[in-house]
Structures are given as structure tokens and as C-alpha cells.
Write an enzyme that holds these catalytic residues in place. Structure first.
Site, short mmCIF file in Angstrom:
data_model
loop_
_atom_site.label_atom_id
_atom_site.label_comp_id
_atom_site.label_asym_id
_atom_site.label_seq_id
_atom_site.Cartn_x
_atom_site.Cartn_y
_atom_site.Cartn_z
N MET A 275 0.84 -1.18 0.00
CA MET A 275 0.00 0.00 0.00
C MET A 275 0.88 1.24 0.00
O MET A 275 1.93 1.25 0.61
CB MET A 275 -0.89 0.02 1.24
CG MET A 275 -1.69 -1.25 1.42
SD MET A 275 -2.81 -1.52 0.03
CE MET A 275 -3.48 -3.10 0.51
N ARG A 276 0.43 2.28 -0.62
CA ARG A 276 1.26 3.44 -0.79
C ARG A 276 0.69 4.65 -0.08
O ARG A 276 -0.49 4.94 -0.15
CB ARG A 276 1.41 3.76 -2.28
CG ARG A 276 2.05 2.59 -3.03
CD ARG A 276 3.51 2.41 -2.58
NE ARG A 276 4.06 1.21 -3.16
CZ ARG A 276 4.12 0.06 -2.51
NH1 ARG A 276 3.69 -0.05 -1.28
NH2 ARG A 276 4.66 -0.99 -3.08
N PHE B 73 2.46 -6.67 5.33
CA PHE B 73 3.91 -6.62 5.34
C PHE B 73 4.42 -6.53 3.91
O PHE B 73 4.08 -7.35 3.07
CB PHE B 73 4.49 -7.87 6.01
CG PHE B 73 4.35 -7.89 7.51
CD1 PHE B 73 3.47 -7.04 8.16
CD2 PHE B 73 5.10 -8.76 8.27
CE1 PHE B 73 3.35 -7.06 9.55
CE2 PHE B 73 5.00 -8.80 9.65
CZ PHE B 73 4.12 -7.94 10.30
N GLU B 74 5.26 -5.54 3.65
CA GLU B 74 5.79 -5.31 2.31
C GLU B 74 7.30 -5.15 2.38
O GLU B 74 7.91 -5.29 3.44
CB GLU B 74 5.12 -4.08 1.69
CG GLU B 74 3.61 -4.19 1.59
CD GLU B 74 2.96 -2.99 0.94
OE1 GLU B 74 3.65 -2.26 0.21
OE2 GLU B 74 1.75 -2.78 1.15
N GLY B 75 7.89 -4.84 1.23
CA GLY B 75 9.33 -4.56 1.19
C GLY B 75 10.16 -5.72 1.71
O GLY B 75 10.09 -6.84 1.22
#
Length: 464
Positions: free
Chosen positions: A1-2, A246-248
Site C-alpha cells: 500500500m502506498r 507486510f511489504e518490502g
């Protein structure tokens, strides 16, 4: 999500922490002969040159300039100056051997025989509309008070709970400050609005992570702090559960961790334990959703972790052990079908964002199950229909991969009824209990006159 208005998150490769691939002189010569073009979309092991350096596209790009940017998945590796580089005096510990380019063998058309057995969480409509609310920050879409969120939204994910540091496990959530979000409500009004939403049958969750909130539970102390801090937020605001976004670099598999059913990597093991603790604390009504990117789920059909050859991105497929371990407690899995590179589907063809086809192929993988890293003896089992939704940007400003309502509804109709599927053959059959649609975000939808909500809520209700 940004968080921001930017549509693609890129990072300077040197600052990304990604491994640098050392090219041979021959590789460099090839790379220098392959000039970068902004119209090209490079995939695994393609080369390009720009600004006196050559580069290898380790995974995929979205037309990023190789000399200044990596893709969202750290794809461009700087091979050094054109004309050749000097190899290191000692070889890397794990040489970045290129994985084979042959696709996995075609999976069986019948789903695996080990589906989840737990009943779904009650209180949700058969087909739900799920959205993220920018509660802790502002961006170009504007702030929206909880009390003003339309009743059409069945699950509201509060974005975001973020850690005090990447490895602390200490998750914090605060309403957007008035200096950043004019018109923000008081905390008391926010809590009362949540209570009203819940009384109306809506689910309100804490979404943890996001693009800026890297969460790495490397120790049991971090695991325990995660449980206690998240519990404190749930209790303070009266929430129904959590969304794991959870990203990146939050999830990554250690070298040698090759069995998604029995993970050994601490960040994976500790997250699973933490989620189980939260489920045990709050009981059967606890709502658990997940919003991984395609790289962490569907890419697992081809690649899992660093792979038997080494050199693969260790984050590939890294959500699979978490989803598998929590399959009996998972309420909805809504993969982000946006900000994504091309991904191979069960038809062994690459599918790209921008139309119904991508949503159909990516979602079918979860409804049918698939062999992990092409190993038919190691099947990721299908989830229940009611556990599966897919995520789509609410507007062109919300993320790459926007699809107009007609295309989104074509995908849902295909998955639910088996009709209007275009050229893709659905392996999972019809899925009348398909849960619904997620979007980033409610705020962006409001900014664009509620296109997503107005189109899809009546459509979902009409599916029966």
C-alpha cells in the site's frame, strides 16, 4: 500500500541493500550493447546500459531508468562500468547462479485434498467490499473521518500501525495530527465512530505495515512485544482484528528454508506464533486478513526463497508459509493485484496488470492451489472460496494496475460463475462463495467520486 501520490515506489539501488551482481567482461560487453529504452519492459536476466554502467534486470521493471532506480523488488543490479568489471578477489558466499528459465510442469487440474476445515468468521456478507482508510497520515486524497465512511464498506482497514523500529516488534498507531490532517476528529469521536460501525455489522481492523512500516520479528522478544502492543491498540480502539500488510523487506526466507509447510526462518516463525497468540487471545470472532503483494505469493509458483541454486530474491513466495500456517484462522486473503510485475499463472503464461486477465489468473491460483517452485510433490493447497478476495486500485492515482469497473467485474464473474473468462481457462471451477473485492483506498475512492464503491457494491450484492 502506498502513502503518497507517487504511483510507483522506487529506490536508488545502492540504498536498497540489495545484493550487487558482479558481471564478467563478456556480460559487460553484452550489457553495453543493450541500451536502455524507456519503452522496454525487461524481465529476469535481461541487460541494459546507461550512463556508463551496465545493469542486469534480476526480476522485472516498470520502465524504470536502470542507472537511477530499482524496481519495487530491487530488480536492477549495477554490474559496473561498461567495457567490463574486475571480479572480486574472493567469490561471494552464495554465487548468484541464474535459475533455469523453463516453466514448472503443468499442475494437476484438481485442487489439493487438504482444504482448511474451520468455519468462516461470522458477521460478514457473502460478498464483501473491503477498503483501507488513511487514518494515521494524509496524502493527496484528503482525510476522511471514520464517521463519514459510507456504510457500503464491510471491512475497514486502518492504515497503518507501524513499528518504532524494523526489529522492535513494538507497533504504534496514532490518528493523523491536525497539522497534517485538518478536520481530523478527536480520539474519543474516532473510537465512538468505530463502535457505531461495529454495531452496524462492519469490521474495523488495524492494518500493520504498509510500504513504510517494515516489520521484522527477528527475536522472540520482538514477537512478544508485537503481540502485546497490537493487543493494546485493539483494546484501546475496540477493533475486530488485524490486517497483515507486510511489504518490502519485512518477510524474507533464510538460505536453506525450502519447505513452506515447516519454515525455519525466525521472522516467519515468529510472525506465525504472534498471529496465533492474537487469535487465542480474542477467540473465534477475531478477524485476520492479509494483503501481500503478488511477489510474495503467486511468484512462489516459479521461485521460492533463494532457491536451490542461490541468487534468487529470498523474498519470493515468502508469505506462503504464513498463509499456510494460518489457513484455519484466516478470514480473508486479498492479494494486491497492483504495483506488480508480470507473474506466471497456472497456464504457464505470464500475466500482466491492467485488465481482467491478471485478476483472474492470480486469484485462480489461490482457489485451485499450486505446486511451489514447480514441485508437484510440494503443493500449496487451495484456500476456501470465502477466504479469497482480490485487491484493485480504486483509481488511477491509487496505484499501478488500475482496471475500470467493467474489467474488475468481468474477473469476478469469471471466478464466481465460470463465464466471460477471456482466453484463460479457470482451474478452480466456479466459486460462488468468493468473498469479494479489496481496494486501496477508501480515501482515493472518495477523491474520485466513489467510482469503486458505487460500481462494485451493488454488483457484489447482485451475485447472490
Amino acid at each position: 500500500m502506498r502513502r503518497s501520490l507517487l504511483l510507483a515506489v522506487t529506490a536508488v539501488l545502492a540504498a536498497s541493500g540489495s545484493a550487487v551482481y558482479i558481471a564478467s567482461s563478456a556480460d559487460a560487453a553484452v550489457a553495453c550493447a543493450a541500451a536502455w529504452s524507456p519503452s522496454a519492459v525487461y524481465t529476469k536476466d535481461m541487460t541494459a546500459s546507461q550512463a556508463g554502467h551496465n545493469y542486469t534486470a534480476k526480476w522485472w521493471t516498470q520502465n524504470e531508468s536502470p542507472s537511477t532506480h530499482s524496481g519495487q523488488w530491487d530488480v536492477w543490479a549495477d554490474n559496473g562500468a561498461c567495457g567490463g568489471t574486475t571480479p572480486p578477489t574472493s567469490p561471494p558466499t552464495t554465487p548468484p547462479t541464474t535459475p533455469p528459465t523453463t516453466p514448472p510442469t503443468t499442475p494437476p487440474t484438481t485442487p489439493p485434498t487438504t482444504p482448511p476445515t474451520q468455519p468462516p468468521v461470522g458477521g460478514l456478507p457473502k460478498h464483501a467490499l473491503i477498503g483501507y482508510l488513511h487514518a494515521s497520515f494524509a496524502n493527496g486524497s484528503g482525510y476522511l473521518r471514520m464517521a463519514d465512511v459510507p456504510a457500503d464498506w464491510d471491512i475497514i482497514n486502518l492504515a497503518f500501525g507501524e513499528p518504532t523500529s524494523a526489529t522492535s516488534g513494538d507497533i504504534r498507531f496514532m490518528l493523523c495530527p491536525a497539522t497534517e490532517c485538518p478536520g481530523v476528529e478527536s480520539e474519543a469521536d474516532f473510537i465512538n465512530a468505530i463502535k457505531a460501525k461495529r454495531a452496524a455489522g462492519k469490521k474495523v481492523l488495524l492494518s500493520i505495515g504498509g510500504a513504510n512500516g517494515q516489520v521484522q520479528l527477528t527475536t522472540t522478544a520482538a514477537r512478544d512485544k508485537f503481540v502485546s502492543s497490537v493487543s493494546a491498540i485493539i483494546d484501546r480502539y475496540g477493533l475486530d482484528g488485524v490486517d497483515v500488510d507486510f511489504e518490502g523487506h519485512s518477510l524474507s526466507l533464510n538460505t536453506g528454508d525450502t519447505d513452506f509447510k515447516n519454515p525455519t526462518t525466525p521472522v516467519i516463525v515468529n510472525l506465525i506464533a504472534a498471529l496465533r497468540s492474537l487469535k487465542a487471545r480474542y477467540g473465534a470472532g477475531f478477524v485476520l486478513t492479509m494483503a501481500p503483494e503478488t511477489f510474495f505469493v503467486q511468484l512462489g509458483y516459479q521461485y521460492y526463497g533463494s532457491g536451490p541454486w542461490g541468487g534468487q530474491d529470498p523474498r519470493a513466495g515468502s508469505y506462503l508459509p504464513v498463509i499456510y500456517a494460518m489457513r484455519n484462522d484466516l478470514t480473508v486473503l486479498h492479494v494486491q493485484d497492483y504495483n506488480s510485475g508480470s507473474i506466471m499463472g497456472l497456464d504457464n503464461q505470464y500475466h500482466s496488470m491492467g485488465g481482467a486477465d491478471f485478476h483472474i489468473a492470480m486469484t485462480d491460483m489461490l482457489l485451485a492451489g499450486f505446486p511451489v517452485a514447480g514441485n508437484t510433490a510440494n503443493m500449496f493447497p487451495a484456500l476456501r472460496e470465502d477466504q479469497i478476495a482480490f485487491g484493485a486500485p480504486s483509481s488511477v492515482s491509487a496505484g499501478n494496475g488500475y482496471v475500470a469497473p467493467a474489467g474488475v467485474q468481468q474477473a469476478v464473474t469469471c471466478l464466481v460463475k465460470g463465464s466471460n473468462c477471456g482466453g484463460y481457462t479457470v482451474r478452480s471451477g466456479t466459486n460462488p462463495n468468493f468473498r469479494g473485492l479489496m481496494t486501496w483506498s477508501i480515501n482515493w475512492d472518495k477523491f474520485y467520486s466513489w467510482e469503486f464503491k458505487n460500481a462494485h457494491e451493488p454488483f457484489l450484492n447482485g451475485l447472490g
